[in-house]
Design an enzyme around this catalytic site. Structure first.
Site, PDB file in Angstrom:
ATOM      1  N   LYS A 150       0.816  -1.224   0.000  1.00 52.58           N
ATOM      2  CA  LYS A 150       0.000   0.000   0.000  1.00 52.58           C
ATOM      3  C   LYS A 150       0.844   1.265   0.000  1.00 52.58           C
ATOM      4  O   LYS A 150       0.401   2.316  -0.455  1.00 52.58           O
ATOM      5  CB  LYS A 150      -0.969  -0.026   1.169  1.00 52.58           C
TER       6      LYS A 150
HETATM    7  C1  LIG Z   1      -4.327  -4.534   0.720  1.00 49.45           C
HETATM    8  C2  LIG Z   1      -3.527  -5.775   0.600  1.00 49.45           C
HETATM    9  C3  LIG Z   1      -3.831  -6.782  -0.340  1.00 49.45           C
HETATM   10  C4  LIG Z   1      -5.045  -6.724  -1.257  1.00 49.45           C
HETATM   11  O1  LIG Z   1      -4.957  -5.718  -2.233  1.00 49.45           O
HETATM   12  P1  LIG Z   1      -6.257  -5.213  -2.989  1.00 49.45           P
HETATM   13  O2  LIG Z   1      -5.814  -4.054  -3.811  1.00 49.45           O
HETATM   14  O3  LIG Z   1      -7.228  -4.797  -1.902  1.00 49.45           O
HETATM   15  O4  LIG Z   1      -6.794  -6.339  -3.790  1.00 49.45           O
HETATM   16  C5  LIG Z   1      -2.994  -7.893  -0.413  1.00 49.45           C
HETATM   17  N1  LIG Z   1      -1.938  -8.035   0.415  1.00 49.45           N
HETATM   18  C6  LIG Z   1      -1.611  -7.094   1.332  1.00 49.45           C
HETATM   19  C7  LIG Z   1      -0.444  -7.312   2.215  1.00 49.45           C
HETATM   20  C8  LIG Z   1      -2.382  -5.923   1.454  1.00 49.45           C
HETATM   21  O5  LIG Z   1      -2.049  -5.002   2.381  1.00 49.45           O
END
Ligand SMILES: *Cc1c(COP(=O)(O)O)cnc(C)c1O
Length: 469
Positions: A112
């Site tokens: 993120k």
């Molecule tokens: C948010 C997240 C995901 C999922 O990503 P999306 O964009 O919501 O599909 C997968 N792995 C981790 C570690 C995350 O923080």
């Protein structure tokens, strides 16, 4: 570049307006009117460029004339200088034809950061240009709150309030939110659960007076600017493996469908992508949808990969909009059915369109632990549980398309999930040096009652958007 809503009843906006709006006023999500096209020679030209240079080439057409190129270039360079690896998102090879794209070298060790670091700077810039301040409020079960806090700390135009369930997040997760000293950051330990925090957040957005008074805005994964920032690493990783001269496939551990949607947009822009594989944990709504055509919400299970423990994949609405030939009326009726009946059926034509680009696989808790152990044994590489879901699904897909390199999104650093790693391998993954002392740092947070009135009062007393007005 103009952006339109998937539900067809909100005004078209430019890039910065879209980034500040988050959700459209008709409840839909914004998408560009058309996808910019990158010529094969432009894609080939990304080889050997820095991540920031590649990002500028890919992001600029989405921004259009909303931000001068010089300012955009500075914000991108600044955002990615905060990453601990010179390549920003390097590839690790796990087998002959399977590669892990390490997206976790940002400040909070999860993918993120890649989008949030840029979003913070873009929002601050857009607000400054309009002489405005805003208040970001988020609810978190861990990762998103920390990424937002790191991205917005110290920015003058934005105050950030993150609600987390008091006593219900891990020590490292809490400390990533509470040890940031900047005065525009407010960690709120809510006396309730994550669901309570989310219900209060929704209530704040529904309160028009509060929303306007504090300039309330959100940074969750439906924000279009986050998707745009994520498109970049699909291009850079594919080019590193020979695109555009040879195609690649991607497997992505998926929750809210934001990350893999960025891969789909990269394909629409001209990147040769053979398959996009949606990897889910036991919360398998998308795997069931691709198999049956029926999108049906069931209860959420807690798993080792908590960032994928969700019931509704919000960004899937953007894919549906394209699959239904960009018919906003069709999306409005699907979403109305979802509200009423917690399910809808996708028609044959749109379902075939989705299946032309996507596959999906669900990976059980048991398979996830086995994959962490297997990869550790084979190569001493430690996968976090989210990445392990992706790698297990990626190997399954590779068996069917063995000639095409498979790139799996590695979405978190294993040190964020030490219990799952220790259970699978017996090894305790170490935190990187910049977080090694986090358990000794001074914490700062306020405990607030599980009551929307108490939360509003807390924010009103501290939001600078309000005191300046
Ligand atoms: C948010 C997240 C995901 C999922 O990503 P999306 O964009 O919501 O599909 C997968 N792995 C981790 C570690 C995350 O923080």
């Amino acid at each position: 570049m103009r952006y339109i809503s998937t539900r067809g009843e909100a005004p078209a906006l430019n890039f910065t307006e879209t980034a500040l709006a988050g959700l459209a006023t008709d409840g839909g999500l914004y998408l560009p009117e058309t996808y910019p096209q990158l010529h094969a020679s432009t894609i080939a030209g990304l080889a050997g460029r820095t991540y920031a240079e590649a990002a500028e080439t890919i992001i600029a057409p989405f921004v259009g004339d909303a931000i001068p190129r010089k300012n955009l270039s500075e914000m991108i360079a600044d955002a990615y200088s905060a990453f601990r690896h010179p390549a920003v998102t390097p590839l690790a090879q796990l087998s002959d034809n399977l590669f892990l794209l390490e997206l976790f070298h940002g400040p909070t060790l999860a993918f993120k950061d890649v989008a949030m670091q840029l979003l913070g700077r873009l929002m601050n810039y857009a607000l400054k240009a309009h002489g405005k301040r805003a208040t970001v409020v988020g609810a978190t079960s861990g990762d998103t709150g920390a990424a937002a806090i790191e991205a917005f700390r110290g920015l003058d135009q934005v105050d950030v309030f993150i609600l987390y369930p008091h006593g219900r997040v891990s020590d490292v997760q809490r400390r990533q939110m509470t040890t940031v000293a900047d005065s525009n950051i407010h960690a709120i330990a809510l006396e309730g659960t994550f669901d309570d925090a989310q219900a209060i957040l929704k209530g704040l957005f529904r309160d028009a007076r509060f929303r306007d008074d504090v300039g309330l805005t959100g940074v969750n994964s439906i924000n279009w600017a986050r998707v745009v920032a994520q498109i970049v690493y699909y291009f850079t990783s594919a080019v590193a493996l020979g695109a555009p001269h040879r195609p690649v496939s991607f497997t992505v551990p998926t929750g809210n469908f934001g990350d893999i949607l960025a891969g789909y947009v990269a394909k629409k822009m001209g990147l040769p992508v053979e398959r996009l594989v949606i990897a889910t944990n036991e919360n398998d709504i998308l795997a069931r949808t691709l198999a049956t055509g029926r999108y049906e919400v069931r209860g959420v299970k807690a798993t080792q990969s908590p960032s994928m423990d969700i019931q509704v994949s919000s960004n899937f609405e953007r894919l549906l909009f394209d699959a239904y030939g960009r018919d906003g009326g069709a999306i409005r009726s699907l979403m109305a059915r979802l509200d009423q009946a917690r399910a809808f059926d996708i028609e044959a034509g749109p379902l075939a369109a989705i299946r032309a680009d996507f596959d999906a696989a669900s990976v059980s808790e048991q398979e996830t632990a086995v994959e962490i152990a297997r990869v550790y044994k084979a190569s001493e590489y430690i996968l976090d549980p989210h990445s392990a879901v992706g790698v297990a699904a990626g190997f399954r897909a590779l068996a069917k398309h063995a000639h095409t390199p498979m790139i799996v999104a590695g979405t978190a650093h294993p040190a964020k999930f030490p219990d799952a790693i220790r259970a699978a391998t017996g090894v305790h993954p170490a935190l990187p040096p910049h977080l090694a002392d986090i358990l000794e740092r001074k914490e700062r947070f306020d405990v607030v009652a599980n009551d929307i009135g108490a939360v509003e009062k807390f924010i009103r007393a501290r939001a600078r958007a309000l005191t300046a007005a």
